[in-house]
Design an enzyme around this catalytic site. Structure first.
Site, PDB file in Angstrom:
ATOM      1  N   ASN A   3      -0.622  46.586   7.302  1.00 24.03           N
ATOM      2  CA  ASN A   3      -0.077  47.277   6.468  1.00 24.03           C
ATOM      3  C   ASN A   3       0.703  48.278   7.262  1.00 24.03           C
ATOM      4  OD1 ASN A   3       0.974  48.483   4.123  1.00 24.03           O
ATOM      5  ND2 ASN A   3      -1.076  49.061   3.173  1.00 24.03           N
TER       6      ASN A   3
ATOM      7  N   HIS B  47      -3.859  55.079  -2.327  1.00 25.28           N
ATOM      8  CA  HIS B  47      -4.572  53.733  -2.484  1.00 25.28           C
ATOM      9  C   HIS B  47      -5.050  53.663  -3.933  1.00 25.28           C
ATOM     10  CE1 HIS B  47      -4.332  52.539   2.026  1.00 25.28           C
ATOM     11  NE2 HIS B  47      -4.260  51.510   1.226  1.00 25.28           N
TER      12      HIS B  47
END
Length: 494
Positions: free
Chosen positions: A349, A380
């Site tokens: 990521n 998140h």
């Protein structure tokens, strides 16, 4: 029970009717089929966009408009009425961009974007549904949140701060003119990145739209020394084909390995109560490896879509090869061969890690690591498993750093010892990552606690013992804040 949308909006996506038979045939959730179909449409649209709407043939406004229209259509196709959340956030933050002062634009944008994202996370999980969802509207919302905030900070850098107070990177990325409404929509909602990202910089995107993106990178190389009389015209075709091949391999692994070893296996009675500890370690590794192909698939396909449109050129490597990894979100080889937690995370990521660094870590005056952790956790979502992973990861990272500083130098005297060290640290890193990341995939509290009980909390205990009983050697002083032009001038006068 989960609340249902109004009857007039009872469908989940526009593609539900035509793609449902394919979903049932493959045994894949409809949301995932919609996602793949949408990204494949985006891939073909990207080729068409690069060939027929190239900067040499089309004005920037036309390219902006088509990229935006395609993006809005794909979002509605893939996420149905939930896409309203995306449009509401974009319009709210454009209002901030127009009305807020440049001294506060970054603060207001961060507060509103993260606040709206968090509200959507909470409502989606705890009000409407709680479960392991595959593709949902929070994904595009998370990507747009990154873009909104990084653009706001870059406008603040360009219009609200002195040039000598900026780092070299902040100076390079600073935006000195507020974007028009069309440019803003295009940057946030373009079809290449609205579904699966990745986040990119506004100046890079505008340079791509205007046809300056590749030439900017090529000008950094002295082509006359290489025998060229003019700038070459690198084609993304080879990079796109390579990434599509990796995407195909990832899809095959998902349809076979992931289906054979689903994450729910870690909650089975056999695993929790009957398997011995070495078997559990091996099985955990296999199951967590099986959970990766969907991420490899989504991120590599997203990268290929951008490259197919002509976006993502990063320059020339030391061998003279053209590189199309400006927007790459992962390096699979380095992930699978990582010999440390740090190396693993730096290649997973990638664009989100870069975003966290640019909007938080480099800017806060105190507790940068803790505040960056909090921002990452909020971004998140609010699943408990995320917080198990972040807290465990912090503990393991400190322990791994302590072990490395105390023992690594003993293995550097010969190549054989270094090889032994690399093999051991690779195995430990892979097992530790599996143990740490499992709650992130399991999401809920109950299966996470059950898993860690079955593993006797072994990594938590080992990490605590290392931290408590091994000396934590101080790190060599490294300046955290990027060096600014002002700091350079001060050193010269000293």
């Amino acid at each position: 029970m989960a609340a249902e949308p109004p009857s007039s909006l009872s469908y989940r996506t526009m593609g539900s009717t035509c793609l449902r038979p394919l979903s049932e045939l493959l045994g894949i959730p409809l949301d995932q089929v919609n996602f793949v179909a949408c990204q494949l449409f985006a891939l073909f649209a990207a080729f068409w966009f690069r060939i027929y709407l190239s900067p040499s043939k089309t004005s920037p406004d036309v390219r902006h408009a088509f990229a935006t229209i395609f993006g809005i259509y794909f979002v509605i196709f893939c996420f149905g009425w939930y896409s309203v959340h995306l449009f509401v956030l974009v319009l709210m933050c454009y209002g901030i961009l127009v009305t807020a002062s440049v001294s506060n634009i970054h603060r207001y944008s961060l507060f509103v974007a993260m606040g709206y994202l968090t509200i959507c996370h909470i409502s989606r999980i705890y009000i409407f549904r709680y479960g392991i969802l595959t593709t949902d509207f929070s994904g595009p919302l998370m990507i747009v949140t990154q873009k909104i905030t990084v653009l706001a900070f870059q406008i603040h850098d360009g219009l609200g701060r002195r040039a000598e107070d900026l780092s070299a990177e902040q100076h390079r990325l600073a935006v000195k003119v507020k974007p028009s409404f069309l440019e803003y929509l295009s940057y946030l909602l373009n079809f290449m990145s609205v579904i699966a990202g990745p986040c990119n910089n506004f100046k890079d995107y505008v340079a791509f739209i205007e046809g300056r993106h590749i030439h900017m990178k090529l000008l950094e190389v002295n082509w006359k020394q290489k025998g060229f009389h003019s700038l070459p015209e690198p084609s993304p075709t080879r990079a796109v084909i390579q990434k599509l091949c990796m995407t195909l391999v990832s899809l095959l692994l998902f349809l076979t390995l992931t289906k054979t070893f689903p994450i729910t296996c870690l909650a089975d009675d056999w695993f929790v109560h009957k398997a011995n500890f070495p078997t559990r370690l091996c099985y955990l590794y296999i199951v967590m490896q099986a959970s990766k192909p969907k991420y490899y698939f989504a991120w590599t396909l997203a990268d290929a879509v951008n490259n197919a449109a002509g976006f993502g050129f990063s320059g020339v490597d030391k061998n003279g090869n053209f590189c199309w990894d400006l927007l790459s979100n992962l390096n699979i080889w380095k992930i699978e061969t990582a010999t440390s937690f740090k190396m693993y995370l730096e290649n997973w990521n990638i664009q989100t890690v870069t975003w966290l660094k640019r909007v938080c870590y480099e800017r806060v005056p105190w507790y940068p690591t803790m505040l960056t952790f909090i921002l990452s956790a909020l971004w998140h979502g609010v699943y408990p498993g995320y917080y198990f992973t972040f807290l465990t990861g912090t503990l393991v990272t400190i322990a791994a750093r302590t072990m490395r500083k105390n023992y690594r130098h003993y293995f550097l005297s010969s190549k054989a010892l270094k090889l032994v060290y690399d093999v051991i640290t690779w195995a430990v890193t892979q097992l530790a990552v599996c143990y740490t990341v499992a709650p992130f995939v399991m999401l809920a509290v109950e299966p996470t606690v059950s898993l860690y009980k079955s593993m006797y909390f072994y990594l938590h205990i080992i990490s605590l013992l290392i931290i408590l009983f091994l000396p934590i050697k101080p790190q060599a002083h490294i300046q955290r804040q990027p060096q600014t032009l002002n700091s350079v001038n001060k050193k010269k006068t000293d």
